[in-house]
Design a protein around this motif. Structure first.
Motif, PDB file in Angstrom:
ATOM      1  N   LEU A   1       0.826  -1.211   0.000  1.00 42.22           N
ATOM      2  CA  LEU A   1       0.000   0.000   0.000  1.00 42.22           C
ATOM      3  C   LEU A   1       0.856   1.255   0.000  1.00 42.22           C
ATOM      4  O   LEU A   1       0.541   2.232  -0.680  1.00 42.22           O
ATOM      5  CB  LEU A   1      -0.948  -0.010   1.200  1.00 42.22           C
ATOM      6  CG  LEU A   1      -2.060  -1.053   1.164  1.00 42.22           C
ATOM      7  CD1 LEU A   1      -2.851  -1.040   2.457  1.00 42.22           C
ATOM      8  CD2 LEU A   1      -2.957  -0.830  -0.028  1.00 42.22           C
ATOM      9  N   TYR A   2       1.943   1.228   0.768  1.00 45.97           N
ATOM     10  CA  TYR A   2       2.836   2.390   0.752  1.00 45.97           C
ATOM     11  C   TYR A   2       3.497   2.529  -0.615  1.00 45.97           C
ATOM     12  O   TYR A   2       3.740   3.633  -1.091  1.00 45.97           O
ATOM     13  CB  TYR A   2       3.897   2.282   1.851  1.00 45.97           C
ATOM     14  CG  TYR A   2       4.433   3.623   2.242  1.00 45.97           C
ATOM     15  CD1 TYR A   2       3.804   4.374   3.219  1.00 45.97           C
ATOM     16  CD2 TYR A   2       5.541   4.166   1.612  1.00 45.97           C
ATOM     17  CE1 TYR A   2       4.271   5.627   3.565  1.00 45.97           C
ATOM     18  CE2 TYR A   2       6.011   5.415   1.953  1.00 45.97           C
ATOM     19  CZ  TYR A   2       5.372   6.133   2.927  1.00 45.97           C
ATOM     20  OH  TYR A   2       5.833   7.379   3.261  1.00 45.97           O
ATOM     21  N   GLY A   3       3.798   1.404  -1.260  1.00 48.49           N
ATOM     22  CA  GLY A   3       4.344   1.444  -2.611  1.00 48.49           C
ATOM     23  C   GLY A   3       3.367   2.064  -3.590  1.00 48.49           C
ATOM     24  O   GLY A   3       3.762   2.835  -4.474  1.00 48.49           O
ATOM     25  N   LEU A   4       2.081   1.749  -3.437  1.00 54.71           N
ATOM     26  CA  LEU A   4       1.069   2.367  -4.301  1.00 54.71           C
ATOM     27  C   LEU A   4       0.977   3.872  -4.055  1.00 54.71           C
ATOM     28  O   LEU A   4       0.800   4.649  -4.991  1.00 54.71           O
ATOM     29  CB  LEU A   4      -0.288   1.712  -4.073  1.00 54.71           C
ATOM     30  CG  LEU A   4      -0.450   0.306  -4.621  1.00 54.71           C
ATOM     31  CD1 LEU A   4      -1.793  -0.279  -4.206  1.00 54.71           C
ATOM     32  CD2 LEU A   4      -0.313   0.313  -6.138  1.00 54.71           C
TER      33      LEU A   4
ATOM     34  N   LEU B   1       3.922   5.376  -5.812  1.00 58.15           N
ATOM     35  CA  LEU B   1       3.668   5.366  -7.249  1.00 58.15           C
ATOM     36  C   LEU B   1       2.694   6.474  -7.641  1.00 58.15           C
ATOM     37  O   LEU B   1       2.891   7.153  -8.648  1.00 58.15           O
ATOM     38  CB  LEU B   1       3.124   4.002  -7.679  1.00 58.15           C
ATOM     39  CG  LEU B   1       2.820   3.833  -9.154  1.00 58.15           C
ATOM     40  CD1 LEU B   1       4.092   3.953  -9.986  1.00 58.15           C
ATOM     41  CD2 LEU B   1       2.136   2.502  -9.399  1.00 58.15           C
ATOM     42  N   PHE B   2       1.671   6.675  -6.835  1.00 59.34           N
ATOM     43  CA  PHE B   2       0.707   7.742  -7.104  1.00 59.34           C
ATOM     44  C   PHE B   2       1.396   9.114  -7.071  1.00 59.34           C
ATOM     45  O   PHE B   2       1.144   9.966  -7.929  1.00 59.34           O
ATOM     46  CB  PHE B   2      -0.428   7.695  -6.083  1.00 59.34           C
ATOM     47  CG  PHE B   2      -1.442   8.782  -6.269  1.00 59.34           C
ATOM     48  CD1 PHE B   2      -2.396   8.687  -7.272  1.00 59.34           C
ATOM     49  CD2 PHE B   2      -1.442   9.896  -5.457  1.00 59.34           C
ATOM     50  CE1 PHE B   2      -3.334   9.689  -7.455  1.00 59.34           C
ATOM     51  CE2 PHE B   2      -2.369  10.903  -5.627  1.00 59.34           C
ATOM     52  CZ  PHE B   2      -3.313  10.805  -6.629  1.00 59.34           C
ATOM     53  N   ALA B   3       2.274   9.322  -6.094  1.00 58.12           N
ATOM     54  CA  ALA B   3       3.003  10.589  -6.005  1.00 58.12           C
ATOM     55  C   ALA B   3       3.889  10.788  -7.235  1.00 58.12           C
ATOM     56  O   ALA B   3       4.015  11.901  -7.751  1.00 58.12           O
ATOM     57  CB  ALA B   3       3.846  10.630  -4.732  1.00 58.12           C
TER      58      ALA B   3
ATOM     59  N   SER C   1       8.384  15.728  -1.356  1.00 58.35           N
ATOM     60  CA  SER C   1       7.445  14.738  -0.842  1.00 58.35           C
ATOM     61  C   SER C   1       7.631  13.388  -1.536  1.00 58.35           C
ATOM     62  O   SER C   1       7.605  12.338  -0.889  1.00 58.35           O
ATOM     63  CB  SER C   1       6.017  15.233  -1.041  1.00 58.35           C
ATOM     64  OG  SER C   1       5.100  14.248  -0.668  1.00 58.35           O
ATOM     65  N   LEU C   2       7.831  13.422  -2.848  1.00 58.82           N
ATOM     66  CA  LEU C   2       8.064  12.177  -3.583  1.00 58.82           C
ATOM     67  C   LEU C   2       9.347  11.503  -3.122  1.00 58.82           C
ATOM     68  O   LEU C   2       9.380  10.297  -2.894  1.00 58.82           O
ATOM     69  CB  LEU C   2       8.115  12.431  -5.090  1.00 58.82           C
ATOM     70  CG  LEU C   2       8.533  11.229  -5.941  1.00 58.82           C
ATOM     71  CD1 LEU C   2       7.519  10.095  -5.822  1.00 58.82           C
ATOM     72  CD2 LEU C   2       8.721  11.643  -7.379  1.00 58.82           C
ATOM     73  N   LEU C   3      10.411  12.269  -2.972  1.00 58.02           N
ATOM     74  CA  LEU C   3      11.680  11.686  -2.536  1.00 58.02           C
ATOM     75  C   LEU C   3      11.575  11.103  -1.132  1.00 58.02           C
ATOM     76  O   LEU C   3      12.110  10.020  -0.863  1.00 58.02           O
ATOM     77  CB  LEU C   3      12.788  12.740  -2.607  1.00 58.02           C
ATOM     78  CG  LEU C   3      13.170  13.203  -4.014  1.00 58.02           C
ATOM     79  CD1 LEU C   3      14.206  14.317  -3.948  1.00 58.02           C
ATOM     80  CD2 LEU C   3      13.680  12.043  -4.843  1.00 58.02           C
ATOM     81  N   THR C   4      10.891  11.798  -0.253  1.00 54.13           N
ATOM     82  CA  THR C   4      10.693  11.279   1.101  1.00 54.13           C
ATOM     83  C   THR C   4       9.887   9.991   1.069  1.00 54.13           C
ATOM     84  O   THR C   4      10.230   9.012   1.742  1.00 54.13           O
ATOM     85  CB  THR C   4       9.976  12.326   1.971  1.00 54.13           C
ATOM     86  OG1 THR C   4      10.754  13.517   1.989  1.00 54.13           O
ATOM     87  CG2 THR C   4       9.769  11.826   3.379  1.00 54.13           C
TER      88      THR C   4
ATOM     89  N   PHE D   1       9.611   4.142   1.467  1.00 53.24           N
ATOM     90  CA  PHE D   1       9.195   2.898   0.824  1.00 53.24           C
ATOM     91  C   PHE D   1      10.357   1.916   0.740  1.00 53.24           C
ATOM     92  O   PHE D   1      10.206   0.737   1.059  1.00 53.24           O
ATOM     93  CB  PHE D   1       8.628   3.170  -0.567  1.00 53.24           C
ATOM     94  CG  PHE D   1       8.353   1.917  -1.351  1.00 53.24           C
ATOM     95  CD1 PHE D   1       7.340   1.048  -0.955  1.00 53.24           C
ATOM     96  CD2 PHE D   1       9.104   1.597  -2.464  1.00 53.24           C
ATOM     97  CE1 PHE D   1       7.089  -0.113  -1.665  1.00 53.24           C
ATOM     98  CE2 PHE D   1       8.853   0.438  -3.179  1.00 53.24           C
ATOM     99  CZ  PHE D   1       7.843  -0.425  -2.771  1.00 53.24           C
ATOM    100  N   LEU D   2      11.517   2.408   0.333  1.00 53.89           N
ATOM    101  CA  LEU D   2      12.689   1.532   0.258  1.00 53.89           C
ATOM    102  C   LEU D   2      13.079   1.026   1.643  1.00 53.89           C
ATOM    103  O   LEU D   2      13.486  -0.128   1.798  1.00 53.89           O
ATOM    104  CB  LEU D   2      13.855   2.269  -0.398  1.00 53.89           C
ATOM    105  CG  LEU D   2      13.666   2.584  -1.881  1.00 53.89           C
ATOM    106  CD1 LEU D   2      14.826   3.416  -2.394  1.00 53.89           C
ATOM    107  CD2 LEU D   2      13.524   1.302  -2.684  1.00 53.89           C
TER     108      LEU D   2
END
Length: 80
Positions: free
Chosen positions: A4-7, A10-12, A58-61, A66-67
């Motif tokens: 879910l966090y990966g999704l 991906l959305f971001a 925000s995307l980088l964070t 996620f990683l």
């Protein structure tokens, strides 16, 4: 949870170009509506660029977390 966090990440990533383009469009709309004067354009550019960079940050964070969430279970299982 990781999926879910990966999704979410991906959305971001997918929406990032839309958000970056929104700053360019906002400046144009502010000029056309007469809200901005020519002397205010450099200040509006700085503000809108800063707003666009918040989405990049925000995307980088989100990607780093996620990683982290992805690698933690893998490292846990590898050392068992």
């Amino acid at each position: 949870g990781v999926a879910l966090y990966g999704l979410s990440t991906l959305f971001a990533f997918v929406t990032l170009p839309v958000e970056l383009n929104a700053s360019r469009r906002a400046k144009k709309m502010l000029l056309e509506a007469g809200i901005l004067q020519e002397s205010e354009i450099p200040y509006a550019d700085k503000m809108l660029d800063a707003a666009a960079r918040t989405y990049v940050a925000s995307l980088l964070t989100s990607l780093v977390y996620f990683l982290r969430f992805l690698c933690f279970p893998l490292s846990f299982w590898c050392y068992q």
